[in-house]
Design a protein around this motif. Structure first.
Motif, PDB file in Angstrom:
ATOM      1  N   LEU A  40       0.828  -1.210   0.000  1.00  0.00           N
ATOM      2  CA  LEU A  40       0.000   0.000   0.000  1.00  0.00           C
ATOM      3  C   LEU A  40       0.865   1.264   0.000  1.00  0.00           C
ATOM      4  O   LEU A  40       0.490   2.264  -0.612  1.00  0.00           O
ATOM      5  N   VAL A  41       2.014   1.204   0.664  1.00  0.00           N
ATOM      6  CA  VAL A  41       2.950   2.331   0.600  1.00  0.00           C
ATOM      7  C   VAL A  41       3.443   2.507  -0.832  1.00  0.00           C
ATOM      8  O   VAL A  41       3.518   3.634  -1.346  1.00  0.00           O
ATOM      9  N   LEU A  42       3.757   1.403  -1.507  1.00  0.00           N
ATOM     10  CA  LEU A  42       4.163   1.483  -2.915  1.00  0.00           C
ATOM     11  C   LEU A  42       3.047   2.091  -3.761  1.00  0.00           C
ATOM     12  O   LEU A  42       3.307   2.929  -4.627  1.00  0.00           O
ATOM     13  N   ALA A  43       1.814   1.685  -3.510  1.00  0.00           N
ATOM     14  CA  ALA A  43       0.683   2.241  -4.263  1.00  0.00           C
ATOM     15  C   ALA A  43       0.542   3.739  -4.005  1.00  0.00           C
ATOM     16  O   ALA A  43       0.278   4.508  -4.941  1.00  0.00           O
ATOM     17  N   LEU A  44       0.718   4.170  -2.768  1.00  0.00           N
ATOM     18  CA  LEU A  44       0.619   5.594  -2.451  1.00  0.00           C
ATOM     19  C   LEU A  44       1.733   6.405  -3.114  1.00  0.00           C
ATOM     20  O   LEU A  44       1.479   7.484  -3.657  1.00  0.00           O
ATOM     21  N   VAL A  45       2.960   5.884  -3.067  1.00  0.00           N
ATOM     22  CA  VAL A  45       4.077   6.590  -3.702  1.00  0.00           C
ATOM     23  C   VAL A  45       3.841   6.692  -5.212  1.00  0.00           C
ATOM     24  O   VAL A  45       4.000   7.756  -5.807  1.00  0.00           O
ATOM     25  N   ALA A  46       3.438   5.588  -5.825  1.00  0.00           N
ATOM     26  CA  ALA A  46       3.185   5.604  -7.270  1.00  0.00           C
ATOM     27  C   ALA A  46       2.014   6.523  -7.613  1.00  0.00           C
ATOM     28  O   ALA A  46       2.057   7.231  -8.624  1.00  0.00           O
TER      29      ALA A  46
ATOM     30  N   ASP B 129       2.983  13.854 -12.056  1.00  0.00           N
ATOM     31  CA  ASP B 129       3.583  13.588 -13.362  1.00  0.00           C
ATOM     32  C   ASP B 129       5.100  13.402 -13.256  1.00  0.00           C
ATOM     33  O   ASP B 129       5.864  13.907 -14.063  1.00  0.00           O
ATOM     34  N   ARG B 130       5.500  12.657 -12.218  1.00  0.00           N
ATOM     35  CA  ARG B 130       6.922  12.377 -11.992  1.00  0.00           C
ATOM     36  C   ARG B 130       7.273  11.016 -12.563  1.00  0.00           C
ATOM     37  O   ARG B 130       6.445  10.114 -12.626  1.00  0.00           O
ATOM     38  N   LEU B 131       8.514  10.868 -12.925  1.00  0.00           N
ATOM     39  CA  LEU B 131       9.013   9.602 -13.449  1.00  0.00           C
ATOM     40  C   LEU B 131       9.593   8.770 -12.308  1.00  0.00           C
ATOM     41  O   LEU B 131       9.777   9.252 -11.188  1.00  0.00           O
ATOM     42  N   VAL B 132       9.900   7.535 -12.628  1.00  0.00           N
ATOM     43  CA  VAL B 132      10.469   6.624 -11.638  1.00  0.00           C
ATOM     44  C   VAL B 132      11.794   7.194 -11.121  1.00  0.00           C
ATOM     45  O   VAL B 132      12.554   7.816 -11.854  1.00  0.00           O
ATOM     46  N   ASP B 133      12.030   7.022  -9.832  1.00  0.00           N
ATOM     47  CA  ASP B 133      13.293   7.447  -9.238  1.00  0.00           C
ATOM     48  C   ASP B 133      13.715   6.410  -8.197  1.00  0.00           C
ATOM     49  O   ASP B 133      13.096   5.354  -8.055  1.00  0.00           O
ATOM     50  N   ASP B 134      14.779   6.717  -7.465  1.00  0.00           N
ATOM     51  CA  ASP B 134      15.335   5.764  -6.518  1.00  0.00           C
ATOM     52  C   ASP B 134      14.365   5.418  -5.388  1.00  0.00           C
ATOM     53  O   ASP B 134      14.346   4.278  -4.923  1.00  0.00           O
ATOM     54  N   LEU B 135      13.573   6.377  -4.930  1.00  0.00           N
ATOM     55  CA  LEU B 135      12.634   6.107  -3.848  1.00  0.00           C
ATOM     56  C   LEU B 135      11.611   5.057  -4.258  1.00  0.00           C
ATOM     57  O   LEU B 135      11.369   4.096  -3.519  1.00  0.00           O
ATOM     58  N   LEU B 136      11.042   5.213  -5.421  1.00  0.00           N
ATOM     59  CA  LEU B 136      10.052   4.246  -5.891  1.00  0.00           C
ATOM     60  C   LEU B 136      10.682   2.867  -6.067  1.00  0.00           C
ATOM     61  O   LEU B 136      10.098   1.857  -5.669  1.00  0.00           O
ATOM     62  N   LEU B 137      11.869   2.819  -6.627  1.00  0.00           N
ATOM     63  CA  LEU B 137      12.543   1.539  -6.809  1.00  0.00           C
ATOM     64  C   LEU B 137      12.931   0.906  -5.474  1.00  0.00           C
ATOM     65  O   LEU B 137      12.886  -0.317  -5.330  1.00  0.00           O
ATOM     66  N   LEU B 138      13.282   1.731  -4.496  1.00  0.00           N
ATOM     67  CA  LEU B 138      13.603   1.210  -3.161  1.00  0.00           C
ATOM     68  C   LEU B 138      12.367   0.590  -2.511  1.00  0.00           C
ATOM     69  O   LEU B 138      12.436  -0.510  -1.952  1.00  0.00           O
ATOM     70  N   VAL B 139      11.250   1.278  -2.591  1.00  0.00           N
ATOM     71  CA  VAL B 139      10.009   0.735  -2.019  1.00  0.00           C
ATOM     72  C   VAL B 139       9.616  -0.552  -2.746  1.00  0.00           C
ATOM     73  O   VAL B 139       9.222  -1.536  -2.114  1.00  0.00           O
ATOM     74  N   ALA B 140       9.759  -0.579  -4.057  1.00  0.00           N
ATOM     75  CA  ALA B 140       9.454  -1.788  -4.827  1.00  0.00           C
ATOM     76  C   ALA B 140      10.396  -2.933  -4.440  1.00  0.00           C
ATOM     77  O   ALA B 140       9.970  -4.093  -4.355  1.00  0.00           O
ATOM     78  N   ALA B 141      11.662  -2.615  -4.176  1.00  0.00           N
ATOM     79  CA  ALA B 141      12.617  -3.650  -3.766  1.00  0.00           C
ATOM     80  C   ALA B 141      12.273  -4.205  -2.388  1.00  0.00           C
ATOM     81  O   ALA B 141      12.392  -5.414  -2.152  1.00  0.00           O
ATOM     82  N   VAL B 142      11.835  -3.347  -1.477  1.00  0.00           N
ATOM     83  CA  VAL B 142      11.409  -3.815  -0.155  1.00  0.00           C
ATOM     84  C   VAL B 142      10.191  -4.730  -0.283  1.00  0.00           C
ATOM     85  O   VAL B 142      10.125  -5.801   0.336  1.00  0.00           O
ATOM     86  N   VAL B 143       9.241  -4.328  -1.108  1.00  0.00           N
ATOM     87  CA  VAL B 143       8.060  -5.168  -1.343  1.00  0.00           C
ATOM     88  C   VAL B 143       8.487  -6.506  -1.936  1.00  0.00           C
ATOM     89  O   VAL B 143       8.002  -7.563  -1.519  1.00  0.00           O
TER      90      VAL B 143
ATOM     91  N   ALA C  78       8.491  -2.472 -11.989  1.00  0.00           N
ATOM     92  CA  ALA C  78       9.674  -1.610 -12.043  1.00  0.00           C
ATOM     93  C   ALA C  78      10.192  -1.497 -13.470  1.00  0.00           C
ATOM     94  O   ALA C  78      10.555  -0.394 -13.921  1.00  0.00           O
ATOM     95  N   LEU C  79      10.223  -2.610 -14.183  1.00  0.00           N
ATOM     96  CA  LEU C  79      10.668  -2.574 -15.573  1.00  0.00           C
ATOM     97  C   LEU C  79       9.746  -1.698 -16.428  1.00  0.00           C
ATOM     98  O   LEU C  79      10.210  -0.898 -17.247  1.00  0.00           O
ATOM     99  N   LEU C  80       8.448  -1.837 -16.209  1.00  0.00           N
ATOM    100  CA  LEU C  80       7.494  -1.009 -16.936  1.00  0.00           C
ATOM    101  C   LEU C  80       7.716   0.477 -16.634  1.00  0.00           C
ATOM    102  O   LEU C  80       7.710   1.308 -17.539  1.00  0.00           O
ATOM    103  N   ALA C  81       7.926   0.799 -15.363  1.00  0.00           N
ATOM    104  CA  ALA C  81       8.118   2.196 -14.980  1.00  0.00           C
ATOM    105  C   ALA C  81       9.404   2.769 -15.559  1.00  0.00           C
ATOM    106  O   ALA C  81       9.461   3.944 -15.913  1.00  0.00           O
ATOM    107  N   ILE C  82      10.435   1.936 -15.677  1.00  0.00           N
ATOM    108  CA  ILE C  82      11.702   2.415 -16.239  1.00  0.00           C
ATOM    109  C   ILE C  82      11.592   2.607 -17.749  1.00  0.00           C
ATOM    110  O   ILE C  82      12.088   3.591 -18.298  1.00  0.00           O
ATOM    111  N   LYS C  83      10.932   1.678 -18.417  1.00  0.00           N
ATOM    112  CA  LYS C  83      10.853   1.729 -19.885  1.00  0.00           C
ATOM    113  C   LYS C  83       9.829   2.749 -20.391  1.00  0.00           C
ATOM    114  O   LYS C  83      10.045   3.391 -21.401  1.00  0.00           O
ATOM    115  N   GLU C  84       8.694   2.857 -19.732  1.00  0.00           N
ATOM    116  CA  GLU C  84       7.620   3.750 -20.172  1.00  0.00           C
ATOM    117  C   GLU C  84       7.734   5.062 -19.397  1.00  0.00           C
ATOM    118  O   GLU C  84       7.502   5.095 -18.199  1.00  0.00           O
ATOM    119  N   LYS C  85       8.071   6.105 -20.062  1.00  0.00           N
ATOM    120  CA  LYS C  85       8.292   7.401 -19.419  1.00  0.00           C
ATOM    121  C   LYS C  85       7.031   8.261 -19.475  1.00  0.00           C
ATOM    122  O   LYS C  85       6.977   9.250 -20.180  1.00  0.00           O
TER     123      LYS C  85
END
Length: 120
Positions: free
Chosen positions: A14-20, A27-41, A83-90
């Motif tokens: 749910l934290v990942l959903a809130l951040v995303a 209208d922000r792109l993927v960054d380290d915070l989002l990837l960190l939360v995804a890695a924890v999940v 994460a791959l989708l977020a990195i590839k699709e800007k």
């Protein structure tokens, strides 16, 4: 052991959903915070998969243990794909997809918890 773990996974997803969702609104792109939360999940989902597969034989209703194990083994595939989708699709919509995927993880985790509490 399983209920506290699924609760932690639920909160993390749910934290990942809130951040995303926040990123999508801004209208922000993927960054380290989002990837960190995804890695924890992801890490939590791998731990949950191992624990669930070990505990699945204790489920007394036929078929429900296999369903619970299948959910748990499928869930770790979701965050890397997101994460791959977020990195590839800007675009903003990639963040909306990450948010949707995180909600799917939360719902499937709730289903694992429900199977365990009802049928074990």
């Amino acid at each position: 052991m399983l209920v506290p773990l699924t609760t932690i996974v639920l909160i993390a997803s749910l934290v990942l959903a809130l951040v995303a969702g926040f990123y999508a609104l801004r209208d922000r792109l993927v960054d380290d915070l989002l990837l960190l939360v995804a890695a924890v999940v992801e890490l939590l989902l791998v731990v949950q998969a191992v624990v669930t597969v070990v505990m699945a034989p204790q489920v007394q209703t036929p078929g429900e243990g296999a369903t619970m194990a299948a959910y748990a083994l499928t869930l770790p595939l979701v965050p890397p794909a997101l994460a791959l989708l977020a990195i590839k699709e800007k675009s903003r919509w990639s963040m909306a997809a990450v948010m949707g995927g995180a909600i799917v993880v939360a719902v499937m985790t709730l289903r694992i918890q429900q199977i365990w509490t009802v049928h074990a």
